[in-house]
Design a protein around this motif. Structure first.
Motif, PDB file in Angstrom:
ATOM      1  N   ALA B 151      48.233  47.849  43.013  1.00 59.28           N
ATOM      2  CA  ALA B 151      49.164  46.763  43.286  1.00 59.28           C
ATOM      3  C   ALA B 151      48.497  45.763  44.224  1.00 59.28           C
ATOM      4  O   ALA B 151      47.814  46.138  45.164  1.00 59.28           O
ATOM      5  N   GLY B 152      48.690  44.499  43.952  1.00 57.97           N
ATOM      6  CA  GLY B 152      48.160  43.479  44.852  1.00 57.97           C
ATOM      7  C   GLY B 152      46.803  42.946  44.446  1.00 57.97           C
ATOM      8  O   GLY B 152      46.544  41.756  44.562  1.00 57.97           O
ATOM      9  N   SER B 153      45.925  43.782  43.895  1.00 57.67           N
ATOM     10  CA  SER B 153      44.606  43.255  43.523  1.00 57.67           C
ATOM     11  C   SER B 153      44.659  42.704  42.101  1.00 57.67           C
ATOM     12  O   SER B 153      45.481  43.101  41.287  1.00 57.67           O
ATOM     13  N   LYS B 154      43.761  41.777  41.826  1.00 52.81           N
ATOM     14  CA  LYS B 154      43.777  41.115  40.528  1.00 52.81           C
ATOM     15  C   LYS B 154      42.571  41.510  39.695  1.00 52.81           C
ATOM     16  O   LYS B 154      41.521  41.858  40.226  1.00 52.81           O
ATOM     17  N   LEU B 155      42.748  41.437  38.378  1.00 52.80           N
ATOM     18  CA  LEU B 155      41.620  41.685  37.489  1.00 52.80           C
ATOM     19  C   LEU B 155      40.698  40.471  37.541  1.00 52.80           C
ATOM     20  O   LEU B 155      41.147  39.337  37.634  1.00 52.80           O
ATOM     21  N   ALA B 156      39.394  40.703  37.490  1.00 55.73           N
ATOM     22  CA  ALA B 156      38.445  39.593  37.464  1.00 55.73           C
ATOM     23  C   ALA B 156      37.221  40.016  36.674  1.00 55.73           C
ATOM     24  O   ALA B 156      36.911  41.192  36.554  1.00 55.73           O
ATOM     25  N   TYR B 157      36.521  39.004  36.133  1.00 59.58           N
ATOM     26  CA  TYR B 157      35.322  39.295  35.358  1.00 59.58           C
ATOM     27  C   TYR B 157      34.119  39.486  36.274  1.00 59.58           C
ATOM     28  O   TYR B 157      34.070  38.961  37.381  1.00 59.58           O
ATOM     29  N   GLY B 158      33.124  40.173  35.743  1.00 64.28           N
ATOM     30  CA  GLY B 158      31.823  40.283  36.391  1.00 64.28           C
ATOM     31  C   GLY B 158      31.881  40.895  37.775  1.00 64.28           C
ATOM     32  O   GLY B 158      32.685  41.788  38.036  1.00 64.28           O
ATOM     33  N   GLU B 159      31.033  40.384  38.640  1.00 62.37           N
ATOM     34  CA  GLU B 159      30.889  40.937  39.985  1.00 62.37           C
ATOM     35  C   GLU B 159      32.211  40.955  40.759  1.00 62.37           C
ATOM     36  O   GLU B 159      32.516  41.916  41.451  1.00 62.37           O
ATOM     37  N   ASP B 160      32.988  39.878  40.616  1.00 62.48           N
ATOM     38  CA  ASP B 160      34.238  39.772  41.373  1.00 62.48           C
ATOM     39  C   ASP B 160      35.183  40.937  41.089  1.00 62.48           C
ATOM     40  O   ASP B 160      35.989  41.317  41.927  1.00 62.48           O
ATOM     41  N   GLY B 161      35.082  41.448  39.865  1.00 61.65           N
ATOM     42  CA  GLY B 161      36.008  42.518  39.508  1.00 61.65           C
ATOM     43  C   GLY B 161      35.320  43.877  39.541  1.00 61.65           C
ATOM     44  O   GLY B 161      35.778  44.816  38.908  1.00 61.65           O
ATOM     45  N   GLY B 162      34.197  43.943  40.225  1.00 64.40           N
ATOM     46  CA  GLY B 162      33.498  45.221  40.310  1.00 64.40           C
ATOM     47  C   GLY B 162      32.649  45.497  39.076  1.00 64.40           C
ATOM     48  O   GLY B 162      32.246  46.625  38.826  1.00 64.40           O
ATOM     49  N   GLY B 163      32.375  44.455  38.297  1.00 63.69           N
ATOM     50  CA  GLY B 163      31.476  44.598  37.152  1.00 63.69           C
ATOM     51  C   GLY B 163      32.018  45.440  36.019  1.00 63.69           C
ATOM     52  O   GLY B 163      31.260  45.966  35.214  1.00 63.69           O
ATOM     53  N   GLN B 164      33.339  45.606  35.958  1.00 63.10           N
ATOM     54  CA  GLN B 164      33.870  46.463  34.894  1.00 63.10           C
ATOM     55  C   GLN B 164      34.189  45.712  33.606  1.00 63.10           C
ATOM     56  O   GLN B 164      34.087  46.265  32.534  1.00 63.10           O
ATOM     57  N   ILE B 165      34.620  44.452  33.735  1.00 63.33           N
ATOM     58  CA  ILE B 165      34.927  43.690  32.531  1.00 63.33           C
ATOM     59  C   ILE B 165      34.118  42.401  32.512  1.00 63.33           C
ATOM     60  O   ILE B 165      33.847  41.803  33.563  1.00 63.33           O
ATOM     61  N   ASP B 166      33.732  41.980  31.309  1.00 62.99           N
ATOM     62  CA  ASP B 166      32.970  40.750  31.154  1.00 62.99           C
ATOM     63  C   ASP B 166      33.702  39.791  30.239  1.00 62.99           C
ATOM     64  O   ASP B 166      34.352  40.212  29.286  1.00 62.99           O
ATOM     65  N   LEU B 186      50.851  41.929  35.059  1.00 60.20           N
ATOM     66  CA  LEU B 186      50.782  43.015  36.036  1.00 60.20           C
ATOM     67  C   LEU B 186      51.636  42.695  37.257  1.00 60.20           C
ATOM     68  O   LEU B 186      52.364  43.533  37.767  1.00 60.20           O
ATOM     69  N   ASP B 187      51.528  41.442  37.680  1.00 59.67           N
ATOM     70  CA  ASP B 187      52.185  41.002  38.891  1.00 59.67           C
ATOM     71  C   ASP B 187      53.697  40.929  38.752  1.00 59.67           C
ATOM     72  O   ASP B 187      54.448  41.389  39.602  1.00 59.67           O
ATOM     73  N   GLU B 188      54.138  40.301  37.632  1.00 62.58           N
ATOM     74  CA  GLU B 188      55.555  39.977  37.520  1.00 62.58           C
ATOM     75  C   GLU B 188      56.358  40.991  36.721  1.00 62.58           C
ATOM     76  O   GLU B 188      57.558  41.095  36.876  1.00 62.58           O
ATOM     77  N   THR B 189      55.718  41.676  35.775  1.00 63.56           N
ATOM     78  CA  THR B 189      56.487  42.581  34.934  1.00 63.56           C
ATOM     79  C   THR B 189      56.202  44.043  35.261  1.00 63.56           C
ATOM     80  O   THR B 189      57.096  44.803  35.603  1.00 63.56           O
ATOM     81  N   ILE B 190      54.930  44.385  35.168  1.00 62.83           N
ATOM     82  CA  ILE B 190      54.612  45.802  35.295  1.00 62.83           C
ATOM     83  C   ILE B 190      54.939  46.335  36.688  1.00 62.83           C
ATOM     84  O   ILE B 190      55.469  47.432  36.835  1.00 62.83           O
ATOM     85  N   SER B 191      54.689  45.517  37.715  1.00 58.98           N
ATOM     86  CA  SER B 191      54.977  45.999  39.063  1.00 58.98           C
ATOM     87  C   SER B 191      56.483  46.198  39.294  1.00 58.98           C
ATOM     88  O   SER B 191      56.891  46.869  40.217  1.00 58.98           O
TER      89      SER B 191
END
Lengths: 198, 196, 202
Positions: B151-166, B186-191
């Motif tokens: 909760a609270g953290s956002k998905l991001a591409y590349g390095e910003d997201g820990g290198g998990q998604i491109d 994630l922010d508005e519905t899933i949480s």
């Protein structure tokens, strides 16, 4: 029926610059290549295309929302769209002849050509498949037309200058026109940083 | 004769009638099949989100769907629930958002604790074929499987997201649009989901 | 004088290839040439539509009133395009989704109207159908050549299969629009040197 979210102004500028009908969607190539030898003619054609594009987008939007969807005629949509386009071109030509004879002399010869311009039908189909609302469609039609005009004018201006140079054999005419278009498309990619949708 | 008005009009009417009938015939002949395909595509997509085997004939796929998944509502949000022996394994939450050109719709699968993504799938979009349209390819979608979310953290591409998604090469705008839709979801519905 | 079948084939596929020699029909299909599978489907769709609309127009050639010729042709072409669209939706859902509006744009592909006007109106049905068929085949070959380079260099795959054995860095630009323009320009350059050596057109 209404997709919120995409700002119509972004659609407008994107369809002129970053997602130009010619430079990134390859639509309307036939007349783009064959009528870009001379700047003045090319620019007139561009104006006519813009005009027809705006009218057909509005009309096809109405036809789609008021006739095709309610009656479940989706499978006939291509026929209906192309007939509307052909009819619009006819009507614009007649109206122009009556009301703006000067303009008609300048643009008249191009109007019949426009019916089979892929960019016109393309704009309508993109509008339908992307489920744009009225304002989005209107600005998309206008932007696509202006973008087409911009691209053909630019190519014609370059080709006029090109006429003074000596080209490798076989590259004259359409060959070089495509290469120039490629370079223009590259340059236009540079605009992609301007709009962010996030 | 050939150029008389009557002939012209009659000819046009006959040609239009013949072709319209032909198309109406083809349409009604294929319509059930197209609808069946659509249902199957939707169900296969949901099975994909839950990482359940999607192979086999249409009947097998539909049966597997009916056996494992049910249509339900949670905190006022309608979604699909995957459960085995009464125990919830994951939820598939539908989403729709603005892409580069039109809306993008699909499902995001989340674990019952809402701390992990089980899968991502798109059911409709109008992105450019071969560019943004490549969000449909496994290479892109598989990146999201098993992604831990807090909760609270956002998905991001590349390095910003820990290198998990491109992001997809050459389709930055579509890739960003997808991320924006997912982060909002994630922010508005899933949480907001109140998991038991 | 009527052409023989062999002449029709060699003219359409090679000597007067619609895409490269006549610069027709570039519009609707170039956009999908970054993947070979999509190019193949577009090419086959176009071939089907051109062949059958040429056949139909040729069958009706003595009955169509001259003044509504264009609209009748458009109607016939649009009908066949819709058939292709329905067929793809029913049998190849994924491809149909990936191609989106480009299938509908086959209607405005100048090749079909071009063959109808230039050939089908004046020739017998079977010959017209072959003319349309091979105009489409010639065009499909051009699409596939362009797609071959774009997919290979841009993604390192061919028809979706990974062929990037040596692990080279793929060229993103090949996936994007400019590459298609450069490739078709180069192809036109090469072919016009083959056909008109020493003689420059226009």
């Amino acid at each position: 029926m209404f997709t919120d979210g995409i700002n119509p102004l972004i659609i407008f500028f994107a369809s002129i610059l970053t997602s130009n009908m010619i430079l990134s969607n390859f639509l309307g190539m036939c007349s783009y290549i064959s009528i870009s030898g001379e700047y003045k003619t090319a620019s007139s054609l561009g104006k006519s295309v813009t005009l027809v594009m705006v009218f057909t987008t509005i009309l096809n939007f109405g036809v789609y929302k008021l006739i095709i969807v309610p009656l479940g005629l989706e499978y006939l949509q291509y026929i209906l769209f192309i007939i509307i386009i052909a009819a619009t071109v006819q009507i614009i030509e007649m109206a122009m002849d009556r009301l703006l004879p000067d303009l008609h002399v300048k643009l008249g010869i191009f109007l019949p050509l426009i019916t089979v311009n892929c960019a016109i039908l393309g704009t309508t189909l993109f509008m339908v498949i992307r489920d744009y609302n009225f304002v989005q469609s209107l600005l998309f039609g206008l932007g696509s037309g202006l973008g087409w005009w911009l691209a053909i004018s630019a190519l014609a201006a370059i080709r006029e200058q090109m006429a003074k140079t000596k080209l490798p054999k076989g590259l004259e005419g359409p060959g070089i026109a495509f290469i120039i278009t490629g370079i223009m498309a590259l340059a236009f990619i540079g605009f992609s940083g301007i709009f962010t949708i996030t | 004769m050939k150029n008389s008005y009557v002939y012209t009009v009659v000819f046009m009417l006959v040609v239009s009638a013949v072709f319209t009938l032909l198309l109406a015939g083809a349409n009604s002949f294929y319509k059930p099949k197209i609808e069946e395909n659509e249902l199957l595509a939707e169900r296969t997509a949901i099975l994909y989100v839950f990482d359940i085997d999607q192979s086999g004939s249409a009947a097998e796929v539909l049966k597997r769907f009916d056996d494992n998944i049910k249509d339900t509502e949670l905190s006022g949000i309608s979604l699909y629930e995957y459960s085995e022996q009464g125990e919830t394994i994951a939820y598939a939450v539908p989403f729709t958002g603005a892409g580069l050109w039109g809306s993008i719709s699909g499902y995001l699968g989340v674990s019952p604790e809402l701390d992990e993504i089980t899968g991502l799938v798109f059911t409709s979009h109008s992105e450019t074929p071969g560019l943004g349209g490549r969000i449909d390819e496994l290479e892109y979608k598989e990146q999201y499987r098993g992604l831990v979310i807090d909760a609270g953290s956002k998905l991001a591409y590349g390095e910003d997201g820990g290198g998990q998604i491109d992001a997809i090469t050459g389709a930055t705008s579509t890739s960003n649009a997808v991320l924006k839709i997912l982060n909002e979801l994630l922010d508005e519905t899933i949480s907001r989901l109140e998991v038991a | 004088m009527a052409e023989t079948i062999k002449e029709v084939i060699s003219r359409n596929v090679w000597k007067e290839n619609q895409g490269l020699r006549q610069i027709l029909g570039i519009c609707s299909s170039l956009a999908v040439t970054n993947l070979m599978t999509n190019s193949m489907v577009m090419g086959l769709g176009l071939t089907f539509v051109t062949a059958f609309s040429s056949l139909t127009i040729s069958l009706l050639r003595n009955a169509i009133p001259h003044r509504i010729r264009m609209i009748v042709q458009t109607l016939i072409i649009a009908s066949y395009v819709i058939l292709v669209d329905i067929f793809l939706q029913a049998n190849f859902t994924d491809i149909s989704k990936a191609l989106g509006p480009y299938v509908g744009l086959i209607i405005t592909n100048c090749i079909i109207m071009g063959r109808a006007e230039a050939f089908a109106q004046k020739n017998t049905p079977v010959l017209s159908m072959l003319d349309g068929l091979f105009a489409g085949v010639g065009y499909t070959i051009v699409l596939l050549i362009i797609a071959f380079f774009r997919e290979l260099l841009g993604f390192g795959t061919l028809f979706g299969f990974d062929v990037n054995f040596i692990g080279f860095e793929t060229w993103t630009i090949m996936v994007m629009a400019p590459a298609a323009f450069f490739l078709i320009g180069t192809l036109i350059w090469i072919t016009s040197n083959i056909f008109a050596p020493g003689k420059s057109k226009k």
